[in-house]
Motif scaffolding. Structure first.
Motif, PDB file in Angstrom:
ATOM      1  N   LEU A  11      39.350  38.880  44.312  1.00  5.43           N
ATOM      2  CA  LEU A  11      39.725  40.224  44.731  1.00  5.43           C
ATOM      3  C   LEU A  11      40.120  41.079  43.525  1.00  5.43           C
ATOM      4  O   LEU A  11      39.722  42.243  43.425  1.00  5.43           O
ATOM      5  N   LEU A  12      40.872  40.500  42.618  1.00 11.33           N
ATOM      6  CA  LEU A  12      41.259  41.214  41.402  1.00 11.33           C
ATOM      7  C   LEU A  12      40.026  41.597  40.576  1.00 11.33           C
ATOM      8  O   LEU A  12      39.931  42.716  40.063  1.00 11.33           O
ATOM      9  N   ALA A  13      39.067  40.689  40.470  1.00  9.26           N
ATOM     10  CA  ALA A  13      37.850  40.971  39.719  1.00  9.26           C
ATOM     11  C   ALA A  13      37.034  42.084  40.372  1.00  9.26           C
ATOM     12  O   ALA A  13      36.485  42.954  39.679  1.00  9.26           O
ATOM     13  N   VAL A  14      36.956  42.091  41.695  1.00 12.26           N
ATOM     14  CA  VAL A  14      36.212  43.141  42.393  1.00 12.26           C
ATOM     15  C   VAL A  14      36.862  44.500  42.170  1.00 12.26           C
ATOM     16  O   VAL A  14      36.184  45.488  41.856  1.00 12.26           O
ATOM     17  N   VAL A  15      38.176  44.562  42.306  1.00 15.08           N
ATOM     18  CA  VAL A  15      38.887  45.836  42.132  1.00 15.08           C
ATOM     19  C   VAL A  15      38.774  46.332  40.696  1.00 15.08           C
ATOM     20  O   VAL A  15      38.456  47.499  40.447  1.00 15.08           O
ATOM     21  N   LEU A  16      39.008  45.449  39.732  1.00 13.79           N
ATOM     22  CA  LEU A  16      38.936  45.844  38.326  1.00 13.79           C
ATOM     23  C   LEU A  16      37.506  46.223  37.936  1.00 13.79           C
ATOM     24  O   LEU A  16      37.289  47.202  37.225  1.00 13.79           O
ATOM     25  N   GLY A  17      36.538  45.472  38.424  1.00 10.46           N
ATOM     26  CA  GLY A  17      35.140  45.785  38.145  1.00 10.46           C
ATOM     27  C   GLY A  17      34.723  47.122  38.735  1.00 10.46           C
ATOM     28  O   GLY A  17      34.001  47.892  38.100  1.00 10.46           O
ATOM     29  N   ALA A  18      35.187  47.409  39.933  1.00  2.88           N
ATOM     30  CA  ALA A  18      34.867  48.702  40.552  1.00  2.88           C
ATOM     31  C   ALA A  18      35.497  49.847  39.759  1.00  2.88           C
ATOM     32  O   ALA A  18      34.866  50.892  39.537  1.00  2.88           O
ATOM     33  N   LEU A  19      36.733  49.645  39.306  1.00  2.12           N
ATOM     34  CA  LEU A  19      37.396  50.659  38.489  1.00  2.12           C
ATOM     35  C   LEU A  19      36.631  50.892  37.191  1.00  2.12           C
ATOM     36  O   LEU A  19      36.383  52.037  36.798  1.00  2.12           O
ATOM     37  N   TRP A  20      36.259  49.817  36.512  1.00  6.76           N
ATOM     38  CA  TRP A  20      35.505  49.953  35.263  1.00  6.76           C
ATOM     39  C   TRP A  20      34.163  50.634  35.496  1.00  6.76           C
ATOM     40  O   TRP A  20      33.697  51.402  34.663  1.00  6.76           O
ATOM     41  N   THR A  21      33.535  50.367  36.641  1.00 10.65           N
ATOM     42  CA  THR A  21      32.248  50.991  36.937  1.00 10.65           C
ATOM     43  C   THR A  21      32.396  52.497  37.102  1.00 10.65           C
ATOM     44  O   THR A  21      31.638  53.263  36.498  1.00 10.65           O
ATOM     45  N   VAL A  22      33.367  52.936  37.898  1.00 13.54           N
ATOM     46  CA  VAL A  22      33.520  54.381  38.098  1.00 13.54           C
ATOM     47  C   VAL A  22      34.008  55.065  36.829  1.00 13.54           C
ATOM     48  O   VAL A  22      33.640  56.210  36.556  1.00 13.54           O
ATOM     49  N   LEU A  23      34.807  54.381  36.021  1.00 12.27           N
ATOM     50  CA  LEU A  23      35.203  54.945  34.727  1.00 12.27           C
ATOM     51  C   LEU A  23      33.997  55.071  33.807  1.00 12.27           C
ATOM     52  O   LEU A  23      33.795  56.106  33.168  1.00 12.27           O
ATOM     53  N   GLY A  24      33.203  54.036  33.733  1.00 16.43           N
ATOM     54  CA  GLY A  24      32.032  54.047  32.865  1.00 16.43           C
ATOM     55  C   GLY A  24      31.001  55.081  33.264  1.00 16.43           C
ATOM     56  O   GLY A  24      30.287  55.626  32.416  1.00 16.43           O
ATOM     57  N   LEU A  25      30.922  55.371  34.550  1.00 15.27           N
ATOM     58  CA  LEU A  25      29.975  56.390  35.021  1.00 15.27           C
ATOM     59  C   LEU A  25      30.531  57.806  34.906  1.00 15.27           C
ATOM     60  O   LEU A  25      29.813  58.773  35.143  1.00 15.27           O
ATOM     61  N   GLY A  26      31.806  57.923  34.551  1.00 14.35           N
ATOM     62  CA  GLY A  26      32.399  59.237  34.323  1.00 14.35           C
ATOM     63  C   GLY A  26      32.987  59.905  35.548  1.00 14.35           C
ATOM     64  O   GLY A  26      33.275  61.095  35.520  1.00 14.35           O
TER      65      GLY A  26
END
Length: 65
Positions: A11-26
């Motif tokens: 769950l932590l990996a999914v949340v952190l990965g989703a955050l990094w994805t939206v940050l990386g996409l701007g």
């Protein structure tokens, strides 16, 4: 208690990965990761790893699993 650690990490990996994805996409401003495409890719990979960990944790919690 079998599988709780895997579920928590997943769950932590999914949340952190989703955050990094939206940050990386701007889509989210105010971070050094904002609008950096490699972080979007790392985020997607982390989400997939997290989903795998969640699946593995759910299997461990199943009776007989």
């Amino acid at each position: 208690m079998r599988g709780w650690f895997r579920l928590t990490v997943g769950l932590l990996a999914v949340v952190l990965g989703a955050l990094w994805t939206v940050l990386g996409l701007g889509y989210v401003e105010g971070s050094v990761l904002t609008d950096r495409r490699p972080w979007a890719l790392v985020g997607v990979v982390l989400v997939l790893i997290g989903l795998g960990a969640l699946w593995w944790g759910m299997r461990a919690r199943r009776p007989g699993g």
